[in-house]
Design an enzyme around this catalytic site. Structure first.
Site, PDB file in Angstrom:
ATOM      1  N   THR A  35       0.843  -1.200   0.000  1.00 52.83           N
ATOM      2  CA  THR A  35       0.000   0.000   0.000  1.00 52.83           C
ATOM      3  C   THR A  35       0.875   1.245   0.000  1.00 52.83           C
ATOM      4  O   THR A  35       1.965   1.227   0.556  1.00 52.83           O
ATOM      5  CB  THR A  35      -0.977  -0.002   1.203  1.00 52.83           C
ATOM      6  OG1 THR A  35      -1.847   1.119   1.086  1.00 52.83           O
ATOM      7  CG2 THR A  35      -0.266   0.052   2.545  1.00 52.83           C
ATOM      8  N   ASP A  56       4.659   1.104   1.209  1.00 54.23           N
ATOM      9  CA  ASP A  56       5.758   1.517   0.336  1.00 54.23           C
ATOM     10  C   ASP A  56       6.349   2.800   0.930  1.00 54.23           C
ATOM     11  O   ASP A  56       6.013   3.908   0.515  1.00 54.23           O
ATOM     12  CB  ASP A  56       5.218   1.770  -1.078  1.00 54.23           C
ATOM     13  CG  ASP A  56       6.333   2.100  -2.067  1.00 54.23           C
ATOM     14  OD1 ASP A  56       7.481   2.293  -1.619  1.00 54.23           O
ATOM     15  OD2 ASP A  56       6.053   2.169  -3.275  1.00 54.23           O
ATOM     16  N   ARG A  79       5.791  -7.017  -1.491  1.00 56.73           N
ATOM     17  CA  ARG A  79       5.354  -8.425  -1.506  1.00 56.73           C
ATOM     18  C   ARG A  79       6.498  -9.327  -1.063  1.00 56.73           C
ATOM     19  O   ARG A  79       6.280 -10.301  -0.336  1.00 56.73           O
ATOM     20  CB  ARG A  79       4.862  -8.817  -2.900  1.00 56.73           C
ATOM     21  CG  ARG A  79       3.599  -8.059  -3.301  1.00 56.73           C
ATOM     22  CD  ARG A  79       3.060  -8.514  -4.643  1.00 56.73           C
ATOM     23  NE  ARG A  79       1.988  -7.645  -5.093  1.00 56.73           N
ATOM     24  CZ  ARG A  79       2.043  -6.849  -6.162  1.00 56.73           C
ATOM     25  NH1 ARG A  79       3.119  -6.830  -6.924  1.00 56.73           N
ATOM     26  NH2 ARG A  79       1.029  -6.079  -6.472  1.00 56.73           N
ATOM     27  N   ASP A  84      -6.518  -1.846  -3.854  1.00 58.23           N
ATOM     28  CA  ASP A  84      -7.616  -1.148  -4.543  1.00 58.23           C
ATOM     29  C   ASP A  84      -8.604  -2.092  -5.230  1.00 58.23           C
ATOM     30  O   ASP A  84      -9.560  -1.635  -5.852  1.00 58.23           O
ATOM     31  CB  ASP A  84      -7.045  -0.144  -5.559  1.00 58.23           C
ATOM     32  CG  ASP A  84      -6.092  -0.802  -6.553  1.00 58.23           C
ATOM     33  OD1 ASP A  84      -5.644  -1.941  -6.283  1.00 58.23           O
ATOM     34  OD2 ASP A  84      -5.812  -0.197  -7.591  1.00 58.23           O
ATOM     35  N   GLU A 102       3.436 -11.777 -12.343  1.00 60.02           N
ATOM     36  CA  GLU A 102       2.635 -12.944 -11.968  1.00 60.02           C
ATOM     37  C   GLU A 102       3.148 -14.186 -12.688  1.00 60.02           C
ATOM     38  O   GLU A 102       3.407 -15.228 -12.072  1.00 60.02           O
ATOM     39  CB  GLU A 102       1.149 -12.728 -12.338  1.00 60.02           C
ATOM     40  CG  GLU A 102       0.493 -11.514 -11.693  1.00 60.02           C
ATOM     41  CD  GLU A 102       0.689 -10.194 -12.442  1.00 60.02           C
ATOM     42  OE1 GLU A 102       1.582 -10.122 -13.321  1.00 60.02           O
ATOM     43  OE2 GLU A 102      -0.038  -9.232 -12.146  1.00 60.02           O
ATOM     44  N   ARG A 128     -10.150   0.288  -9.853  1.00 60.21           N
ATOM     45  CA  ARG A 128      -9.145   1.345  -9.627  1.00 60.21           C
ATOM     46  C   ARG A 128      -9.887   2.632  -9.310  1.00 60.21           C
ATOM     47  O   ARG A 128     -10.690   3.094 -10.122  1.00 60.21           O
ATOM     48  CB  ARG A 128      -8.328   1.575 -10.894  1.00 60.21           C
ATOM     49  CG  ARG A 128      -7.481   0.385 -11.260  1.00 60.21           C
ATOM     50  CD  ARG A 128      -6.847   0.618 -12.584  1.00 60.21           C
ATOM     51  NE  ARG A 128      -5.407   0.719 -12.465  1.00 60.21           N
ATOM     52  CZ  ARG A 128      -4.607   0.729 -13.507  1.00 60.21           C
ATOM     53  NH1 ARG A 128      -5.092   0.690 -14.706  1.00 60.21           N
ATOM     54  NH2 ARG A 128      -3.308   0.817 -13.334  1.00 60.21           N
TER      55      ARG A 128
HETATM   56  C1  UGA Z   1      -1.454  -3.996 -11.879  1.00 60.99           C
HETATM   57  C2  UGA Z   1      -1.514  -5.327 -11.162  1.00 60.99           C
HETATM   58  O1  UGA Z   1      -2.869  -5.643 -10.872  1.00 60.99           O
HETATM   59  C3  UGA Z   1      -0.704  -5.221  -9.894  1.00 60.99           C
HETATM   60  O2  UGA Z   1      -0.833  -6.389  -9.139  1.00 60.99           O
HETATM   61  C4  UGA Z   1       0.734  -4.953 -10.268  1.00 60.99           C
HETATM   62  O3  UGA Z   1       1.500  -4.824  -9.090  1.00 60.99           O
HETATM   63  C5  UGA Z   1       0.782  -3.654 -11.022  1.00 60.99           C
HETATM   64  O4  UGA Z   1      -0.121  -3.643 -12.140  1.00 60.99           O
HETATM   65  C6  UGA Z   1       2.209  -3.406 -11.530  1.00 60.99           C
HETATM   66  O5  UGA Z   1       3.091  -4.237 -11.355  1.00 60.99           O
HETATM   67  O6  UGA Z   1       2.438  -2.368 -12.104  1.00 60.99           O
HETATM   68  P1  UGA Z   1      -2.381  -1.624 -11.008  1.00 60.99           P
HETATM   69  O7  UGA Z   1      -3.795  -1.382 -10.669  1.00 60.99           O
HETATM   70  O8  UGA Z   1      -1.813  -1.001 -12.233  1.00 60.99           O
HETATM   71  O9  UGA Z   1      -2.138  -3.164 -10.987  1.00 60.99           O
HETATM   72  O10 UGA Z   1      -1.416  -1.244  -9.785  1.00 60.99           O
HETATM   73  P2  UGA Z   1      -1.728  -0.510  -8.447  1.00 60.99           P
HETATM   74  O11 UGA Z   1      -3.016  -0.953  -7.887  1.00 60.99           O
HETATM   75  O12 UGA Z   1      -1.500   0.925  -8.642  1.00 60.99           O
HETATM   76  O13 UGA Z   1      -0.534  -1.075  -7.537  1.00 60.99           O
HETATM   77  C7  UGA Z   1      -0.498  -2.426  -7.108  1.00 60.99           C
HETATM   78  C8  UGA Z   1      -0.243  -2.452  -5.585  1.00 60.99           C
HETATM   79  O14 UGA Z   1       1.009  -1.844  -5.330  1.00 60.99           O
HETATM   80  C9  UGA Z   1      -1.305  -1.698  -4.808  1.00 60.99           C
HETATM   81  O15 UGA Z   1      -1.634  -2.411  -3.646  1.00 60.99           O
HETATM   82  C10 UGA Z   1      -0.639  -0.376  -4.511  1.00 60.99           C
HETATM   83  O16 UGA Z   1      -1.070   0.263  -3.310  1.00 60.99           O
HETATM   84  C11 UGA Z   1       0.837  -0.753  -4.432  1.00 60.99           C
HETATM   85  N1  UGA Z   1       1.710   0.367  -4.830  1.00 60.99           N
HETATM   86  C12 UGA Z   1       1.446   1.114  -5.932  1.00 60.99           C
HETATM   87  C13 UGA Z   1       2.831   0.627  -4.080  1.00 60.99           C
HETATM   88  O17 UGA Z   1       3.088  -0.043  -3.079  1.00 60.99           O
HETATM   89  N2  UGA Z   1       3.635   1.668  -4.473  1.00 60.99           N
HETATM   90  C14 UGA Z   1       3.368   2.454  -5.536  1.00 60.99           C
HETATM   91  O18 UGA Z   1       4.150   3.390  -5.844  1.00 60.99           O
HETATM   92  C15 UGA Z   1       2.240   2.156  -6.292  1.00 60.99           C
HETATM   93 MN    MN Z   2      -4.710  -1.696  -8.791  1.00 63.45          MN
END
Ligand code: UGA
Ligand code: MN
Length: 357
Positions: free
Chosen positions: A112, A142, A190, A216, A301, A331
């Site tokens: 998160t 993060d 992770r 999300d 994945e 999202r």
């Molecule tokens: C997609 C995939 O569904 C994610 O599982 C994958 O991690 C991500 O792409 C990727 O590798 O880029 P997406 O909706 O684009 O998901 O990604 P986010 O939901 O923005 O981020 C995935 C997770 O990482 C969230 O739980 C978010 O809170 C976390 N996150 C995001 C961080 O810890 N740091 C960041 O800077 C951004």
């Molecule tokens: Mn997401």
């Protein structure tokens, strides 16, 4: 006839006596006035001293009261913390009790990051997870340091949890020798969750299933009931992902044969993070298994599943042979908050930052 000497004396004596009497009365009055003024002054000084003493004791009482007030606040805060800790311990206990009944614990690892809607997203998630027993939430921020917002939130959310943090390196820090062009999200977080499991869970007494639950997404409770059956690696459809209504494994005769996806369909395991779970023993059998920044974003994945040497045929299709969508890759639009500046102009101040959102 000349007046008698006695008479003359008498006539002289009367005014003299009268004048003296007047003099005595006046001086007496004057002295008494001076006297009473002095007395008044003394009384005034005494009263002032009394007033000052009273003021000093009032101030000291006020300070004591303030100290007591602070003490009460501190004690009530400690009480709230203790209450939250007791709640968490009892949930942990319940998790262990259930797991001793051979019900595998679901370990949901959630990366998160700080943003305006973070608390809202975490609240939504926690209130889904609250329905689950034998469930442990590993929340990894993060960030360099755990934030007060997430710490307080978790303390009061009622879900059994572990709070960790790991900062994602910047793209330039990762770009060593041009191997990583753009970092994936959630890799450090992770991985830290996985190593926490390796260090803290005794697989012999506590079977478990690991699920990477982004903060999300939207989860139907039934997906957790499904994934608890995971023997090695299970898969299922994910709604609203890859610009499709849903992406899903293709299942024929109870076996996964391919992927019904638009995004990068040549990936060996073309699932989204929300679309698979792994039995905890897989992470113990492969002690180096983790996510990597050298993996292309979008292939995290597929890569982690490939590293387990599993075949397509070994995957366990869930959710009614992958015909049901029980998780959505939702999202939230980032809120604009553009009216904050207007509020500043209108009310001479913006938001009250004591109010946590
Ligand atoms: C997609 C995939 O569904 C994610 O599982 C994958 O991690 C991500 O792409 C990727 O590798 O880029 P997406 O909706 O684009 O998901 O990604 P986010 O939901 O923005 O981020 C995935 C997770 O990482 C969230 O739980 C978010 O809170 C976390 N996150 C995001 C961080 O810890 N740091 C960041 O800077 C951004
Ligand atoms: Mn997401």
């Amino acid at each position: 006839m000349p007046p008698k000497t006695g008479n003359r004396c008498f006539s002289l004596l009367v005014p003299f006596v009268l004048v003296s009497a007047c003099f005595i009365i006046c001086s007496e009055m004057w002295f008494s006035k001076v006297n009473s003024r002095t007395r008044l002054q003394t009384v005034e000084v005494l009263l002032k001293q009394k007033q000052e003493t009273l003021l000093a004791s009032y101030r000291s009482y006020r300070e004591q009261l303030r100290d007591k007030d602070n003490e009460i606040k501190e004690i009530s805060n400690r009480y709230k913390l203790a209450e939250a800790r007791i709640l968490n311990l009892s949930l942990n206990l319940e998790t262990r009790r259930n797991s001793s009944k051979d019900l595998p614990v679901i370990y949901a690892i959630t990366p998160t990051h700080a943003r305006s809607q973070q608390k809202a997203e975490l609240t939504r998630l926690s209130q889904t997870f609250l329905h689950m027993s034998s469930f442990h939430w590993i929340v990894v921020e993060d960030s360099r340091k755990k934030s007060r917002l997430v710490a307080n939130f978790l303390r009061n959310c009622g879900v059994s949890y572990t709070h960790l943090c790991a900062l994602t390196p910047s793209d330039s820090q990762l770009n060593i020798g041009g191997l990583v062009r753009k970092s994936s999200k959630g890799v450090e977080q992770r991985n830290l969750g996985i190593s926490w499991l390796r260090k803290n869970v005794d697989l012999k007494t506590q079977p478990g299933v690991v699920y990477f639950a982004d903060d999300d997404n939207t989860y139907d409770l039934r997906i957790f009931a499904e994934m608890r059956r995971t023997r090695k690696i299970s898969v299922w459809p994910v709604g609203l992902v890859g610009d499709q209504r849903y992406a899903a494994p293709i299942v024929k005769n109870g076996k996964v044969t391919g992927w019904r996806v638009s995004y990068d369909p040549i990936r060996k395991f073309a699932t989204d993070m929300a679309g698979f779970a792994m039995n905890l023993h897989v992470f113990f059998e492969h002690p180096d298994l983790q996510f990597s920044h050298y993996t292309r974003p979008g292939s995290q994945e597929s890569d982690i599943i490939s590293k387990t040497n599993i075949t397509l045929n070994d995957l366990e299709p869930l959710a009614d042979n992958c015909t049901k969508v029980l998780v959505w890759h939702t999202r939230a639009l980032p809120p604009k908050l553009t009216k904050e500046d207007k509020m500043k102009v209108k009310f001479d101040h913006g938001s009250n930052f004591i109010v946590e959102v």
